[in-house]
Design a protein around this motif. Sequence first.
Motif, PDB file in Angstrom:
ATOM      1  N   GLN A 164       0.849  -1.178   0.000  1.00  0.00           N
ATOM      2  CA  GLN A 164       0.000   0.000   0.000  1.00  0.00           C
ATOM      3  C   GLN A 164       0.886   1.230   0.000  1.00  0.00           C
ATOM      4  OE1 GLN A 164      -3.474   0.281  -0.057  1.00  0.00           O
ATOM      5  NE2 GLN A 164      -3.045   2.458  -0.319  1.00  0.00           N
ATOM      6  N   MET A 165       0.718   2.066  -0.998  1.00  0.00           N
ATOM      7  CA  MET A 165       1.555   3.249  -1.151  1.00  0.00           C
ATOM      8  C   MET A 165       0.685   4.493  -1.042  1.00  0.00           C
ATOM      9  SD  MET A 165       4.124   1.999  -4.190  1.00  0.00           S
ATOM     10  CE  MET A 165       2.873   2.123  -5.467  1.00  0.00           C
ATOM     11  N   ASN A 166       0.913   5.267  -0.012  1.00  0.00           N
ATOM     12  CA  ASN A 166       0.173   6.501   0.216  1.00  0.00           C
ATOM     13  C   ASN A 166       1.103   7.697   0.108  1.00  0.00           C
ATOM     14  OD1 ASN A 166      -2.151   4.945   0.840  1.00  0.00           O
ATOM     15  ND2 ASN A 166      -1.511   4.766   2.973  1.00  0.00           N
ATOM     16  N   SER A 167       0.514   8.862  -0.018  1.00  0.00           N
ATOM     17  CA  SER A 167       1.288  10.104  -0.097  1.00  0.00           C
ATOM     18  C   SER A 167       2.420   9.980  -1.108  1.00  0.00           C
ATOM     19  CB  SER A 167       1.857  10.458   1.289  1.00  0.00           C
ATOM     20  OG  SER A 167       0.818  10.594   2.244  1.00  0.00           O
ATOM     21  N   LEU A 168       2.074   9.490  -2.274  1.00  0.00           N
ATOM     22  CA  LEU A 168       3.088   9.243  -3.289  1.00  0.00           C
ATOM     23  C   LEU A 168       3.740  10.542  -3.747  1.00  0.00           C
ATOM     24  CD1 LEU A 168       1.256   6.445  -5.229  1.00  0.00           C
ATOM     25  CD2 LEU A 168       3.577   6.271  -4.331  1.00  0.00           C
ATOM     26  N   LYS A 169       5.026  10.420  -4.061  1.00  0.00           N
ATOM     27  CA  LYS A 169       5.822  11.553  -4.516  1.00  0.00           C
ATOM     28  C   LYS A 169       6.378  11.260  -5.908  1.00  0.00           C
ATOM     29  CE  LYS A 169       7.404  12.350   0.241  1.00  0.00           C
ATOM     30  NZ  LYS A 169       8.591  12.480   1.122  1.00  0.00           N
ATOM     31  N   PRO A 170       6.704  12.289  -6.667  1.00  0.00           N
ATOM     32  CA  PRO A 170       7.290  12.048  -7.999  1.00  0.00           C
ATOM     33  C   PRO A 170       8.526  11.144  -7.946  1.00  0.00           C
ATOM     34  CG  PRO A 170       6.609  14.320  -7.813  1.00  0.00           C
ATOM     35  CD  PRO A 170       6.428  13.715  -6.448  1.00  0.00           C
TER      36      PRO A 170
END
Length: 126
Positions: A82-88
């Motif tokens: 689960q990947m949250n608050s993804l960044k470039p």
Amino acid sequence: EVGLVESGGGSVQAGGSLRLSCAASGYTYRRTCVGWFRQLPAKEREGVAAIYTGGGFTYYRNSVKGRFAISQDSAKNTVYLQMNSLKPEDTAMYYCAVDDAPSCGNLWADNEADYWGQGTRVTVSS
């Protein structure tokens, strides 16, 4: 024959979320280490997270701690990221890997795995 199939990648905007799945065929996630890695072109593959399915111990790259969570569903023989608050800077091809070992030492420290998936692409736009 063992197969790992990743899914769940895609394109999202920064701050968004994705859930990656790694489903195994011909193999049961039992007392084994399953990890997620990522790689950009011309860059080395780097560990993102790992879980030892025998006891639920987890490992995370510092840059994803607090944002990503790895988990397992034994009934579905699937490991999730689960990947949250993804960044470039999370943009990469993500791979699932399995090391049939009694710990995550080799997989997490040396990227040594018995099986690798084909990867799923994650693109995060700013």
